[in-house]
Design a protein around this motif. Structure first.
Motif, PDB file in Angstrom:
ATOM      1  N   MET A   1       4.975 -36.265 -16.602  1.00 13.83           N
ATOM      2  CA  MET A   1       3.986 -36.845 -15.718  1.00 13.83           C
ATOM      3  C   MET A   1       4.185 -38.357 -15.682  1.00 13.83           C
ATOM      4  SD  MET A   1       0.021 -36.131 -15.874  1.00 13.83           S
ATOM      5  CE  MET A   1      -1.188 -37.334 -15.948  1.00 13.83           C
ATOM      6  N   ALA A   2       4.416 -38.889 -14.493  1.00 12.57           N
ATOM      7  CA  ALA A   2       4.663 -40.319 -14.330  1.00 12.57           C
ATOM      8  C   ALA A   2       3.346 -41.073 -14.348  1.00 12.57           C
ATOM      9  CB  ALA A   2       5.397 -40.574 -13.031  1.00 12.57           C
ATOM     10  N   LYS A   3       3.323 -42.114 -15.149  1.00 11.44           N
ATOM     11  CA  LYS A   3       2.129 -42.941 -15.231  1.00 11.44           C
ATOM     12  C   LYS A   3       2.285 -44.130 -14.283  1.00 11.44           C
ATOM     13  CE  LYS A   3      -0.656 -45.575 -18.425  1.00 11.44           C
ATOM     14  NZ  LYS A   3      -0.711 -46.210 -19.718  1.00 11.44           N
ATOM     15  N   TYR A   4       1.215 -44.493 -13.583  1.00 10.91           N
ATOM     16  CA  TYR A   4       1.236 -45.640 -12.675  1.00 10.91           C
ATOM     17  C   TYR A   4       1.430 -46.898 -13.507  1.00 10.91           C
ATOM     18  CZ  TYR A   4      -0.346 -49.131  -9.370  1.00 10.91           C
ATOM     19  OH  TYR A   4      -0.437 -50.230  -8.562  1.00 10.91           O
ATOM     20  N   ASN A   5       2.451 -47.650 -13.191  1.00  9.83           N
ATOM     21  CA  ASN A   5       2.773 -48.861 -13.923  1.00  9.83           C
ATOM     22  C   ASN A   5       2.147 -50.055 -13.215  1.00  9.83           C
ATOM     23  OD1 ASN A   5       3.829 -50.927 -15.386  1.00  9.83           O
ATOM     24  ND2 ASN A   5       5.971 -50.413 -15.028  1.00  9.83           N
ATOM     25  N   ASP A   6       1.028 -50.524 -13.738  1.00  7.91           N
ATOM     26  CA  ASP A   6       0.294 -51.618 -13.108  1.00  7.91           C
ATOM     27  C   ASP A   6       0.911 -52.976 -13.404  1.00  7.91           C
ATOM     28  OD1 ASP A   6      -1.742 -52.469 -11.444  1.00  7.91           O
ATOM     29  OD2 ASP A   6      -3.129 -52.834 -13.097  1.00  7.91           O
ATOM     30  N   THR A   7       1.932 -53.015 -14.288  1.00  7.53           N
ATOM     31  CA  THR A   7       2.546 -54.289 -14.612  1.00  7.53           C
ATOM     32  C   THR A   7       3.741 -54.594 -13.721  1.00  7.53           C
ATOM     33  OG1 THR A   7       3.926 -53.270 -16.305  1.00  7.53           O
ATOM     34  CG2 THR A   7       1.801 -54.177 -17.005  1.00  7.53           C
ATOM     35  N   SER A   8       4.116 -53.664 -12.861  1.00  5.35           N
ATOM     36  CA  SER A   8       5.208 -53.937 -11.935  1.00  5.35           C
ATOM     37  C   SER A   8       4.741 -54.959 -10.909  1.00  5.35           C
ATOM     38  CB  SER A   8       5.649 -52.654 -11.233  1.00  5.35           C
ATOM     39  OG  SER A   8       4.673 -52.254 -10.308  1.00  5.35           O
ATOM     40  N   PRO A   9       5.673 -55.733 -10.353  1.00  7.03           N
ATOM     41  CA  PRO A   9       5.262 -56.741  -9.358  1.00  7.03           C
ATOM     42  C   PRO A   9       4.504 -56.136  -8.187  1.00  7.03           C
ATOM     43  CG  PRO A   9       7.543 -57.074 -10.001  1.00  7.03           C
ATOM     44  CD  PRO A   9       7.093 -55.785 -10.626  1.00  7.03           C
ATOM     45  N   GLU A  10       4.931 -54.957  -7.738  1.00  7.80           N
ATOM     46  CA  GLU A  10       4.256 -54.337  -6.594  1.00  7.80           C
ATOM     47  C   GLU A  10       2.833 -53.928  -6.957  1.00  7.80           C
ATOM     48  OE1 GLU A  10       7.141 -52.943  -7.874  1.00  7.80           O
ATOM     49  OE2 GLU A  10       8.547 -53.915  -6.527  1.00  7.80           O
ATOM     50  N   GLY A  11       2.661 -53.272  -8.102  1.00  2.00           N
ATOM     51  CA  GLY A  11       1.335 -52.825  -8.529  1.00  2.00           C
ATOM     52  C   GLY A  11       0.408 -53.991  -8.776  1.00  2.00           C
ATOM     53  N   ARG A  12       0.930 -55.018  -9.393  1.00  2.00           N
ATOM     54  CA  ARG A  12       0.100 -56.174  -9.711  1.00  2.00           C
ATOM     55  C   ARG A  12      -0.361 -56.868  -8.433  1.00  2.00           C
ATOM     56  NH1 ARG A  12       3.129 -59.565 -13.382  1.00  2.00           N
ATOM     57  NH2 ARG A  12       4.165 -60.323 -11.519  1.00  2.00           N
ATOM     58  N   SER A  13       0.535 -57.066  -7.480  1.00  2.00           N
ATOM     59  CA  SER A  13       0.146 -57.785  -6.274  1.00  2.00           C
ATOM     60  C   SER A  13      -0.858 -56.982  -5.447  1.00  2.00           C
ATOM     61  CB  SER A  13       1.370 -58.154  -5.434  1.00  2.00           C
ATOM     62  OG  SER A  13       2.009 -56.996  -4.957  1.00  2.00           O
ATOM     63  N   VAL A  14      -0.674 -55.682  -5.385  1.00  2.00           N
ATOM     64  CA  VAL A  14      -1.634 -54.849  -4.647  1.00  2.00           C
ATOM     65  C   VAL A  14      -2.997 -54.902  -5.325  1.00  2.00           C
ATOM     66  CG1 VAL A  14      -2.199 -52.473  -4.006  1.00  2.00           C
ATOM     67  CG2 VAL A  14       0.106 -53.329  -3.672  1.00  2.00           C
ATOM     68  N   ARG A  15      -3.007 -54.853  -6.634  1.00  2.00           N
ATOM     69  CA  ARG A  15      -4.264 -54.905  -7.368  1.00  2.00           C
ATOM     70  C   ARG A  15      -4.935 -56.273  -7.177  1.00  2.00           C
ATOM     71  NH1 ARG A  15      -5.446 -54.724 -13.739  1.00  2.00           N
ATOM     72  NH2 ARG A  15      -7.656 -54.234 -13.586  1.00  2.00           N
ATOM     73  N   LEU A  16      -4.148 -57.337  -7.262  1.00  2.00           N
ATOM     74  CA  LEU A  16      -4.707 -58.680  -7.070  1.00  2.00           C
ATOM     75  C   LEU A  16      -5.303 -58.835  -5.680  1.00  2.00           C
ATOM     76  CD1 LEU A  16      -1.991 -60.948  -8.743  1.00  2.00           C
ATOM     77  CD2 LEU A  16      -4.207 -60.273  -9.667  1.00  2.00           C
ATOM     78  N   LEU A  17      -4.600 -58.319  -4.690  1.00  2.00           N
ATOM     79  CA  LEU A  17      -5.105 -58.391  -3.315  1.00  2.00           C
ATOM     80  C   LEU A  17      -6.393 -57.591  -3.159  1.00  2.00           C
ATOM     81  CD1 LEU A  17      -1.767 -58.055  -1.331  1.00  2.00           C
ATOM     82  CD2 LEU A  17      -3.183 -60.108  -1.540  1.00  2.00           C
ATOM     83  N   ARG A  18      -6.423 -56.402  -3.753  1.00  2.00           N
ATOM     84  CA  ARG A  18      -7.599 -55.538  -3.636  1.00  2.00           C
ATOM     85  C   ARG A  18      -8.819 -56.170  -4.303  1.00  2.00           C
ATOM     86  NH1 ARG A  18      -6.240 -51.224  -6.656  1.00  2.00           N
ATOM     87  NH2 ARG A  18      -7.667 -51.814  -8.294  1.00  2.00           N
ATOM     88  N   VAL A  19      -8.635 -56.678  -5.511  1.00  2.00           N
ATOM     89  CA  VAL A  19      -9.747 -57.308  -6.228  1.00  2.00           C
ATOM     90  C   VAL A  19     -10.185 -58.580  -5.496  1.00  2.00           C
ATOM     91  CG1 VAL A  19     -10.450 -58.416  -8.390  1.00  2.00           C
ATOM     92  CG2 VAL A  19      -9.112 -56.307  -8.445  1.00  2.00           C
ATOM     93  N   GLY A  20      -9.224 -59.352  -5.006  1.00  2.00           N
ATOM     94  CA  GLY A  20      -9.557 -60.558  -4.244  1.00  2.00           C
ATOM     95  C   GLY A  20     -10.395 -60.234  -3.017  1.00  2.00           C
ATOM     96  N   GLU A  21     -10.033 -59.156  -2.328  1.00  2.00           N
ATOM     97  CA  GLU A  21     -10.813 -58.736  -1.141  1.00  2.00           C
ATOM     98  C   GLU A  21     -12.215 -58.297  -1.541  1.00  2.00           C
ATOM     99  OE1 GLU A  21     -10.726 -58.445   2.543  1.00  2.00           O
ATOM    100  OE2 GLU A  21      -9.549 -60.093   1.786  1.00  2.00           O
ATOM    101  N   GLN A  22     -12.344 -57.599  -2.664  1.00  2.00           N
ATOM    102  CA  GLN A  22     -13.671 -57.190  -3.126  1.00  2.00           C
ATOM    103  C   GLN A  22     -14.541 -58.417  -3.404  1.00  2.00           C
ATOM    104  OE1 GLN A  22     -12.530 -54.724  -6.501  1.00  2.00           O
ATOM    105  NE2 GLN A  22     -13.400 -52.927  -5.476  1.00  2.00           N
ATOM    106  N   VAL A  23     -13.972 -59.380  -4.092  1.00  2.00           N
ATOM    107  CA  VAL A  23     -14.714 -60.601  -4.416  1.00  2.00           C
ATOM    108  C   VAL A  23     -15.080 -61.345  -3.129  1.00  2.00           C
ATOM    109  CG1 VAL A  23     -14.574 -62.848  -5.580  1.00  2.00           C
ATOM    110  CG2 VAL A  23     -13.675 -60.799  -6.711  1.00  2.00           C
ATOM    111  N   ARG A  24     -14.157 -61.414  -2.191  1.00  2.00           N
ATOM    112  CA  ARG A  24     -14.421 -62.088  -0.913  1.00  2.00           C
ATOM    113  C   ARG A  24     -15.594 -61.442  -0.186  1.00  2.00           C
ATOM    114  NH1 ARG A  24     -13.535 -62.051   4.413  1.00  2.00           N
ATOM    115  NH2 ARG A  24     -12.528 -60.025   4.407  1.00  2.00           N
ATOM    116  N   HIS A  25     -15.601 -60.111  -0.137  1.00  2.00           N
ATOM    117  CA  HIS A  25     -16.694 -59.395   0.538  1.00  2.00           C
ATOM    118  C   HIS A  25     -18.034 -59.648  -0.150  1.00  2.00           C
ATOM    119  CE1 HIS A  25     -14.712 -57.087   3.697  1.00  2.00           C
ATOM    120  NE2 HIS A  25     -13.693 -56.930   2.871  1.00  2.00           N
TER     121      HIS A  25
END
Length: 136
Positions: free
Chosen positions: A1-25
């Protein structure tokens, strides 16, 4: 079972964008509803244009612009004065390990875009652009 790697550049940037949008809203909603008890903020319409999160999600840079750029310095001062209130509201609504420290800055991107537009409309620049397109 593959675990989502949140430390990859892609995962981190998507997470940062998502959290930033939540804070903005959240911040936009607080300002729109006038939930901050500050005369300057209630008398001005303020847009939260972008929120950039640090990689560790502990810091958020909030870019704001008052409507028509009116009293920008006063609005920024009022936002900075009420930072603790905003941080508390964001922390209670966004479930994260740490509450993000907010830093409010004026959004200069509109001024930059206007400056570029003025440069492009300059007759000397327009003349050069016409020559590049084969027009004379």
């Amino acid at each position: 079972m593959a675990k989502y790697n949140d430390t990859s550049p892609e995962g981190r940037s998507v997470r940062l964008l998502r959290v930033g949008e939540q804070v903005r809203h959240i911040l936009s909603e607080l300002l729109m509803r006038g939930e901050v008890h500050d005369d300057v903020l209630t008398s001005h319409s303020v847009s939260v244009t972008e929120v950039r999160m640090s990689p560790d999600l502990r810091h958020a840079t909030v870019f704001v612009k008052p409507l028509l750029g009116a009293n920008e310095a006063d609005v920024l001062k009022a936002l900075k004065t009420n930072t603790a209130y905003f941080q508390k509201q964001v922390a209670s609504r966004v479930k994260m390990k740490y509450a993000a420290k907010l830093k409010f800055l004026a959004d200069e991107s509109f001024d930059t875009a206007e400056h570029i537009e003025n440069l492009l409309n300059n007759p000397k620049v327009a003349q050069d652009l016409g020559e590049d397109r084969g027009e004379e």
